[in-house]
Design an enzyme around this catalytic site. Structure first.
Site, PDB file in Angstrom:
ATOM      1  N   CYS A 139       5.127   9.713 -12.401  1.00  0.00           N
ATOM      2  CA  CYS A 139       6.047   9.365 -11.321  1.00  0.00           C
ATOM      3  C   CYS A 139       5.281   9.014 -10.056  1.00  0.00           C
ATOM      4  CB  CYS A 139       7.028  10.515 -11.038  1.00  0.00           C
ATOM      5  SG  CYS A 139       6.229  11.973 -10.325  1.00  0.00           S
ATOM      6  N   CYS A 197       2.585  11.293  -8.740  1.00  0.00           N
ATOM      7  CA  CYS A 197       1.266  11.186  -9.378  1.00  0.00           C
ATOM      8  C   CYS A 197       0.410  10.175  -8.627  1.00  0.00           C
ATOM      9  CB  CYS A 197       1.422  10.756 -10.840  1.00  0.00           C
ATOM     10  SG  CYS A 197       2.378  11.892 -11.852  1.00  0.00           S
ATOM     11  N   ASP A 253       1.462 -30.654   4.836  1.00  0.00           N
ATOM     12  CA  ASP A 253       0.461 -31.661   5.167  1.00  0.00           C
ATOM     13  C   ASP A 253       0.826 -32.925   4.391  1.00  0.00           C
ATOM     14  OD1 ASP A 253      -2.076 -32.795   5.955  1.00  0.00           O
ATOM     15  OD2 ASP A 253      -2.718 -32.438   3.898  1.00  0.00           O
TER      16      ASP A 253
END
Length: 808
Positions: free
Chosen positions: A16, A19, A503
């Protein structure tokens, strides 16, 4: 001062978000560690550290001390000529010094070397090269080139599946016996027999202490490190039910046993974790597909001999032979042959690309037709495909800003849940009226059941997985479409863009002048003759406009004539004698040299210039022969892409250093209203900043070289380029194909990924906000709570996986 080193470690045992926090907190304590980034979805830890202060072994030890493992690869290679103990010792010593090698053991009797290594740091190909560089020959064995990390993960999933099956074998009969007894289906003398509770204990024991042992170990290690994770909640909840049942079994307390509750909690969580692991495997599918593109062998010419070798052994400068229908092994340049190559696996574009001598080719692309000889230019980690895989892995392992909230909540989540469970127990025990005797529950039992429900319904996993799973799928989906996000932050930012600045040259247009019109003004010449004379003169020039004439002549299969007496007039044009004729090609100043009246060509020149085209006036033997128009033509997809950007509600601006007339002509063709012309590179930066000052979120799309300052200034820089430029591209997003439609796909993908993340976070938070109070109020049975908890994280992962099917 030593330069920082970055390593990626494949971590095992995480369950989880807590951890993640535990590993990050513990590793950060090491002196020399700069940054730690742990990803729950990819189960990897990215650590940046100072090798002058810290060794890799210290980091591994700290991760393992925190209660987690490292996925390791095992390789056994058979060797030729492992002569004596000194050879074995030299081999072991040299390989042990390689970063990522944990163990090297040579066996003289079997002539084998056994290696234990970290696959994210050093690959089997690098290990084989290291062995070969020491003078040892390897025999081919099964498993060469296998994905060691994937194998380690696969073994872990197989172990989880084994535990799940054991859990189901014991839990299902235990659950059925308990339910049938509670609902009066079993005869009274059986349901209340003295041995029934002992049978339940016998069935519950293997589940509690074999199937569930991992949760006890995980809880112990988490608490030892001063944190609390999902393992703590599961261990507390199931143990409370199991331990409470023991005095009832021994007759010290009256009431029900809850062995089935303890077993169902563990088994249902195990079901959820197994499904989650399988689903998480799908989030990294894009990386697996990219790796699967890598060619295994190559056919090379060495010393005049044709050899089939492993692609890892291809060296720069090798000449490769690629037959029709074969994949090109590495990046290189065609030295002989003509063919069309399918580059869709790299660029996402389906149309084959024509290749001839001098053309660049990319590894993993498919040779469709002709026989090609290719010189290897980029091999191993320098190849385009390797760079793409590295970029995607880095992006998948990174954290998006939106994840910060979930991380902050997760840090306090488990302690708060334990507190809520304790308060729940105390309220039901002392403040809520005792249940009626007919219910069969004591106040203590009822309080315990409700507090257990609170513990097991809480799900920190869903919060931890909400963002990284979506980022993994989103970046992988992008890579499959030729869109490379360098980080989760870039993917998130792209979803918030409201203005796209383009551009012109090389982005909206092709970036190369092309001949567009030939207007013949002489009765003595036709179009082909005029082009032949003009292009022949331009053979002596290196001007890009002249190259456009020569290219068009080549496209038409013309054989050009060598010009005599070539002269170049800078800023005006060129002249020469071709086939006995005096030919002059250039602008009006050039025509003034031969006193050609401006009135003979002025109107035609102005008409072409109004269309944004550059004109070349051609004179033969002192008389006007014709006018040729050249232009940087718009890419075929630019108009469609710009319309799609507008349909997404985005403002589109075009920036260019060209003059206003040319810029407006191009803008009109593609449907852009906002044009800024005559802009130098620093002017592009100023224009992007001006838009940002107006509170716009700006994406700048350019070629990644002369637009670099503007790309850096923008909220999101998107570099248009070919696959061979990927390694050098510095923009947060790289569009491999050079097709403007990739900008649309990138922004769509980002929006969908961001929407998925928000859905996941909403589900993760609302799930806990609603179900924890319901459990505390006594509306949820612990077994139902365990089922809900198990499938909440599965929901988040499967919701993220829907991105794989998203249409861009």
């Amino acid at each position: 001062m030593a330069e920082n080193r970055q390593v990626v470690l494949p971590v095992t045992g995480m369950t989880c978000a807590n951890c993640v926090a535990t590993i990050e907190r513990n590793v950060k304590k090491l002196d020399g560690v700069e940054t730690v980034n742990v990803n729950l979805a990819s189960e990897r830890a990215t650590v940046s550290f100072d090798p002058g202060k810290l060794a890799l072994e210290n980091i591994l030890a700290r991760v393992e001390r925190a209660g987690y493992g490292i996925a390791k690869g095992d390789a056994v290679y058979k060797l030729k000529r492992l002569g004596d103990a000194n050879d074995a010792k030299r081999l072991e010593s040299s390989l042990s010094k390689k970063e990522g090698v944990l163990l090297a053991q040579a066996n003289l009797a079997t002539e084998e070397i056994h290696l234990e290594y970290i696959p994210t740091i050093i690959s089997q190909a690098e290990l084989r090269q290291a062995i070969a560089s020491l003078g040892f020959d390897l025999l081919e064995t099964d498993g060469m080139g296998e994905d060691a990390e994937a194998n380690a993960r696969k073994k872990e999933i197989q172990h989880q599946f084994h535990l799940l099956i054991v859990g189901l074998i014991f839990t299902i009969p235990l659950f059925l016996i308990s339910m049938l007894g509670d609902f009066g289906v079993l005869p009274m003398n059986v349901a209340h027999a003295w041995w029934m509770n002992w049978l339940k204990l016998a069935l519950a024991l293997p589940v509690q202490f074999y199937v569930g042992w991992q949760y006890y170990v995980g809880a112990y290690k988490a608490l030892r490190n001063g944190s609390a994770n999902m393992d703590v909640l599961i261990a507390m909840g199931s143990s409370a039910a199991f331990v409470y049942s023991l005095p009832v079994l021994f007759g010290w307390l009256s009431g029900h046993v809850f062995f089935e509750t303890a077993a169902v909690i563990i088994t249902l969580v195990r079901v959820g974790k197994y499904l989650e692991a399988k689903a998480k495997g799908g989030t990294s599918e894009a990386i697996k597909k990219l790796m699967a593109l890598q060619v295994k062998t190559a056919r090379v010419f060495r010393n005049g001999i044709k050899l089939d070798i492993a692609v890892e052994d291809v060296q720069k400068g090798d000449i490769l032979l690629i037959r029709p229908g074969e994949k090109i092994p590495v990046d290189g340049m065609v030295v002989e042959g003509n063919s069309s190559v399918d580059e869709s696996m790299i660029t996402g574009e389906s149309m084959p690309v024509e290749k001839s001598t001098g053309s660049s080719v990319t590894g993993a692309t498919l040779n469709k037709q002709g026989l090609l000889k290719v010189e290897a230019l980029r091999v191993g980690k320098d190849s385009t495909l390797a760079q793409i895989i590295k970029l995607v892995e880095n992006a998948q392992g990174s954290k998006a800003p939106i994840q910060k909230l979930a991380d902050q909540v997760s840090a306090y989540f488990v302690p708060v849940v334990i507190g809520v469970a304790l308060v729940t127990f105390l309220i039901w025990m002392f403040l809520v009226p005792a249940p009626a005797a007919s219910s069969g529950l004591s106040a203590f039992t009822r309080a315990l059941v409700n507090s257990i429900a609170v513990l097991v319904v809480a799900c920190p996993c869903a919060m931890g997985l909400a963002t990284p799973t979506a980022i993994m799928v989103g970046t992988g989906k992008g890579a499959q479409n030729g869109i490379l996000f360098r980080s989760g932050e870039a993917l998130e930012r792209a979803g918030k863009i409201d203005t796209v600045v383009l551009d012109k040259t090389g982005t909206v247009t092709r970036g190369q002048p092309q001949l567009t019109d030939i207007l013949v003004k002489s009765k003595d010449l036709n179009e082909t003759q005029l082009l032949s004379l003009s292009a022949s003169v331009e053979r002596g020039s290196e001007h890009p406009i002249g190259e456009a004439l020569i290219a068009e002549a080549g496209n038409r299969g013309m054989k050009l004539i060598e010009p005599q007496g070539f002269n170049s007039y800078p800023g005006q044009g060129v002249s020469a004698t071709v086939d006995g004729k005096d030919v002059w090609v250039g602008n009006s100043k050039m025509m003034d040299r031969i006193h050609l009246p401006e009135s003979t060509y002025e109107a035609d020149v102005e008409q072409f210039q109004a269309q944004g085209k550059t004109t070349l006036i051609c004179a033969v033997d002192g008389k006007l022969a014709g006018i040729i128009a050249v232009a940087d033509v718009v890419k075929e997809t630019s108009q469609t892409a710009i319309k799609a950007l507008k349909d997404l509600g985005l403002d589109v601006v075009m920036l260019t250093g060209d003059n206003e007339k040319t810029a407006n002509a191009i803008a009109t063709q593609v449907g852009i209203e906002n044009v800024v012309a005559n802009v130098l590179p620093d002017g592009k930066v100023a224009e992007v900043k001006r838009l940002q000052d107006l509170k716009h979120s700006v994406a700048m799309v350019g070629d990644g070289v002369n637009d670099a300052p503007a790309l850096a200034q923008a909220d999101l820089g998107m570099a248009i380029g070919t696959g061979t430029d990927i390694a050098m591209a510095a923009a947060p997003v790289t569009l491999i194909s050079g097709d403007l439609t990739a900008v649309v796909k990138a922004l769509k993908l980002s929006r969908k990924t961001l929407r998925t993340i928000k859905q996941n976070l909403f589900w993760a938070f609302i799930y806990n906000v609603i179900l924890i109070p319901l459990a505390a109020l006594g509306y949820l049975d612990p077994m139902i709570s365990a089922g809900a908890m198990a499938f909440s994280s599965v929901f988040v992962v499967t919701n993220s996986l829907r991105l794989k099917r998203a249409r861009l």
